[in-house]
Design a protein around this motif. Structure first.
Motif, mmCIF file in Angstrom:
data_model
loop_
_atom_site.group_PDB
_atom_site.id
_atom_site.type_symbol
_atom_site.label_atom_id
_atom_site.label_comp_id
_atom_site.label_asym_id
_atom_site.label_seq_id
_atom_site.Cartn_x
_atom_site.Cartn_y
_atom_site.Cartn_z
ATOM 1 N N ASN A 1 0.851 -1.657 0.216
ATOM 2 C CA ASN A 1 0.433 -0.239 0.092
ATOM 3 C C ASN A 1 0.856 1.242 -0.288
ATOM 4 O O ASN A 1 0.341 2.029 -0.743
ATOM 5 C CB ASN A 1 -0.536 0.428 0.951
ATOM 6 C CG ASN A 1 -1.740 -0.982 0.740
ATOM 7 O OD1 ASN A 1 -2.544 -1.175 0.258
ATOM 8 N ND2 ASN A 1 -2.382 -0.810 2.738
ATOM 9 N N ARG A 2 1.801 1.543 0.840
ATOM 10 C CA ARG A 2 2.697 2.432 0.556
ATOM 11 C C ARG A 2 4.179 2.154 -0.421
ATOM 12 O O ARG A 2 4.630 3.627 -0.457
ATOM 13 C CB ARG A 2 3.595 2.725 2.226
ATOM 14 C CG ARG A 2 2.881 2.890 2.724
ATOM 15 C CD ARG A 2 3.467 2.247 4.578
ATOM 16 N NE ARG A 2 2.689 2.760 6.175
ATOM 17 C CZ ARG A 2 2.635 3.961 6.699
ATOM 18 N NH1 ARG A 2 3.597 4.829 5.985
ATOM 19 N NH2 ARG A 2 1.606 3.870 7.117
ATOM 20 N N ALA A 3 4.188 1.531 -1.490
ATOM 21 C CA ALA A 3 5.010 1.801 -1.927
ATOM 22 C C ALA A 3 4.543 2.514 -3.457
ATOM 23 O O ALA A 3 3.350 3.123 -3.723
ATOM 24 C CB ALA A 3 5.125 0.283 -3.031
ATOM 25 N N ASP A 4 5.736 3.255 -4.119
ATOM 26 C CA ASP A 4 5.518 4.432 -4.649
ATOM 27 C C ASP A 4 5.167 3.878 -6.007
ATOM 28 O O ASP A 4 5.286 4.557 -7.192
ATOM 29 C CB ASP A 4 6.406 5.040 -4.618
ATOM 30 C CG ASP A 4 7.039 5.345 -3.245
ATOM 31 O OD1 ASP A 4 6.273 6.834 -3.107
ATOM 32 O OD2 ASP A 4 7.815 5.037 -3.442
ATOM 33 N N GLY A 5 5.560 2.749 -6.268
ATOM 34 C CA GLY A 5 5.203 1.830 -7.757
ATOM 35 C C GLY A 5 5.353 0.593 -8.009
ATOM 36 O O GLY A 5 5.994 -0.362 -6.655
ATOM 37 N N LEU A 6 4.500 -0.524 -8.130
ATOM 38 C CA LEU A 6 4.065 -1.936 -8.574
ATOM 39 C C LEU A 6 4.732 -1.954 -10.619
ATOM 40 O O LEU A 6 4.637 -2.257 -10.785
ATOM 41 C CB LEU A 6 2.697 -2.333 -8.086
ATOM 42 C CG LEU A 6 2.566 -2.484 -6.875
ATOM 43 C CD1 LEU A 6 1.102 -2.615 -7.008
ATOM 44 C CD2 LEU A 6 3.285 -2.702 -6.173
ATOM 45 N N VAL A 7 5.281 -3.158 -10.277
ATOM 46 C CA VAL A 7 5.760 -4.030 -11.603
ATOM 47 C C VAL A 7 4.972 -5.183 -11.103
ATOM 48 O O VAL A 7 5.334 -6.112 -10.219
ATOM 49 C CB VAL A 7 7.123 -4.683 -11.846
ATOM 50 C CG1 VAL A 7 7.510 -4.877 -13.123
ATOM 51 C CG2 VAL A 7 7.935 -2.698 -11.596
ATOM 52 N N LEU A 8 3.879 -5.984 -12.242
ATOM 53 C CA LEU A 8 3.007 -7.328 -11.741
ATOM 54 C C LEU A 8 3.717 -8.385 -13.034
ATOM 55 O O LEU A 8 4.178 -7.432 -13.732
ATOM 56 C CB LEU A 8 1.270 -6.537 -11.322
ATOM 57 C CG LEU A 8 1.709 -6.177 -11.005
ATOM 58 C CD1 LEU A 8 0.389 -6.325 -10.366
ATOM 59 C CD2 LEU A 8 2.331 -6.524 -9.487
ATOM 60 N N ARG B 1 -3.480 6.147 -2.106
ATOM 61 C CA ARG B 1 -3.081 7.118 -4.385
ATOM 62 C C ARG B 1 -2.875 6.764 -4.911
ATOM 63 O O ARG B 1 -2.314 5.349 -5.129
ATOM 64 C CB ARG B 1 -1.285 8.206 -3.627
ATOM 65 C CG ARG B 1 -0.723 7.409 -3.369
ATOM 66 C CD ARG B 1 0.232 7.977 -2.568
ATOM 67 N NE ARG B 1 1.563 6.832 -2.178
ATOM 68 C CZ ARG B 1 2.626 7.067 -2.702
ATOM 69 N NH1 ARG B 1 2.701 7.034 -3.905
ATOM 70 N NH2 ARG B 1 3.329 5.972 -1.873
ATOM 71 N N LYS B 2 -2.915 7.365 -6.100
ATOM 72 C CA LYS B 2 -2.377 6.629 -7.155
ATOM 73 C C LYS B 2 -0.857 6.327 -7.593
ATOM 74 O O LYS B 2 -0.228 7.093 -7.529
ATOM 75 C CB LYS B 2 -3.128 7.397 -8.244
ATOM 76 C CG LYS B 2 -3.114 6.687 -9.586
ATOM 77 C CD LYS B 2 -4.311 7.515 -10.701
ATOM 78 C CE LYS B 2 -4.104 6.959 -12.049
ATOM 79 N NZ LYS B 2 -4.228 5.808 -12.136
#
Length: 438
Positions: free
Chosen positions: A196-203, A222-223
């Protein structure tokens, strides 16, 4: 940009996480970015006895930076020898995570001189998300998570994890009476908080990306940039397969992890049911994993034509691929696995080898849409047996077109680099901060 990657898996091993990360590192380095990695030694050097391990010292960080084949710098960490059971694997991952933090702290001059603009933590190995978050907070830089599967959703199915591995040990039975529930609850909340606190995700799954974007909107979070980079790294082998229309039997190959999430007992029952109909199915299972022993016992009990062999290196894997009429991609019935695609799917599509897919969700959709083979539901050995019977009697159905391989090539050469650079573009200005510290 300067990217710091923390991972429990790195070359020179040749597993899926290592090959994915080596490929991603190569894309970044070739584009002019710098990559520093914090990772333990390769797994084969971690299979040591207690005396040897004690000499290596648990948290002793590397004295020097290594340089990887793709141009990345590597800072090695300490470790605890891994075991096959689930509880020992949890212990191993946790101690490696502590070793990562210790290496980063003990060699903080290396880390701070590198001046990363972004920290990336890679999963599998759930403790890595915590390590990435802590290092990013110390350095005052953003962090992103490279998430291969539907975590933390998979944690909610933890009671199914040992269905394929036979009778649990006394230790695991005792731990499951209360400590396991508490640990799973704690880990789920910690992982959820870090995501939830990450600034970006790679899936690796578009289904998972849609689900996480929806969940974040509903939670009022946040987006952030969420990009899909599939496991379309180059295949380890080249294949020149010649069809054999005269054969009366069907050769089926499974090459991959023989673990909890594969539920390969379903395939062994399918071989048995096909044999009852007079159709000879020869199933070879390559690899290793927690369920291998129990599956060997099942195959022996049913007296079916199923053989087990160890993990094959690329030069030998080519021989198995040429032997196979169809390759098996198999997932358990767990709901989170509908939002996961085994990397072997892409390799088989790339090679043009017919796929027998036992899956739901995105894996099933990809195999159907790109005409890479057939799909049946998990947990239905009768349906799988009937599909194999049809192939054995109608071998022309084993031919697949070029749609699948063309799509994988597009994902590898175009879509994945575009997604990576789109993510990095969100953090290009992070390097201007003077607040970095450790």
């Amino acid at each position: 940009m300067r990217v710091l990657i923390v991972s429990q898996y790195w070359a020179p091993e040749n597993g899926v996480p290592q090959r994915r990360l080596a490929w991603i590192s190569e894309i970044l380095v070739n584009a002019g970015h710098q990559v520093l990695v914090i990772a333990p030694p390769p797994n084969f050097s971690r299979k040591v006895n207690l005396r040897t391990w004690l000499r290596k010292q648990l948290f002793k960080p590397a004295k020097f930076i290594e340089y990887g084949e793709k141009g990345e710098q590597i800072l090695r960490t300490g470790f605890v020898p891994a075991g096959r059971s689930l509880s020992l694997r949890i212990l191993h991952q946790g101690t490696v995570a502590l070793g990562m933090l210790w290496a980063a702290a003990a060699r903080r001059q290396i880390v701070t001189e590198f001046q990363p603009d972004l920290v990336v933590g890679t999963v599998p190995a759930l403790p890595t998300v915590v390590v990435a978050r802590l290092i990013s907070e110390f350095l005052k830089v953003p962090y992103a998570i490279d998430l291969r599967d539907a975590w933390p959703d998979l944690l909610r199915d933890w009671e199914k994890w040992n269905e394929e591995v036979g009778t649990p040990s006394i230790r695991e039975r005792l731990l499951s009476k209360g400590p396991a529930q508490a640990l799973v609850f704690f880990v789920e909340k910690v992982v959820e908080s870090c995501l939830n606190r990450a600034d970006g995700l790679v899936l690796t799954s578009s289904y998972l990306a849609q689900e996480m974007e929806k969940d974040r909107r509903q939670a009022g979070l946040r987006k952030i940039p969420i990009e899909v980079v599939r496991n379309v790294f180059p295949a380890a082998v080249l294949l020149q397969k010649q069809p054999n229309p005269s054969k009366a039997s069907l050769n089926v190959l499974y090459a991959g992890t023989i673990g909890r999430a594969q539920q390969l007992s379903n395939a062994i029952y399918a071989v048995y049911l096909a044999s009852q109909q007079g159709v000879e199915i020869c199933l070879k299972i390559l690899g290793d994993g927690a369920a291998k022993s129990s599956l060997e016992d099942l195959a022996k009990k049913l007296n079916v034509n199923v053989s087990f062999e160890g993990k094959a290196e690329p030069d030998k894997l080519r021989h198995y691929y040429e032997w196979a009429d169809t390759a098996l991609v198999h997932l358990a019935e767990w709901k989170p696995l509908e939002r996961a695609v085994p990397s072997k799917t892409y390799e088989l599509m790339d090679l043009g080898l017919h796929i027998s897919a036992v899956a739901r969700g995105e894996t099933a959709e990809i195999v159907r849409n790109y005409e890479a083979g057939f799909v049946v539901e998990p947990g239905n050995p009768g349906a799988l047996a009937r599909k194999w019977e049809v192939l054995a009697r109608n071998r022309e159905k084993l031919q697949v077109g070029s749609r699948a391989s063309s799509w994988v090539e597009y994902e590898r050469e175009k879509a994945s680099p575009k997604a990576l650079f789109s993510l990095l573009s969100q953090f290009e200005q992070s390097g201007d901060s003077d607040e970095r510290k450790f």
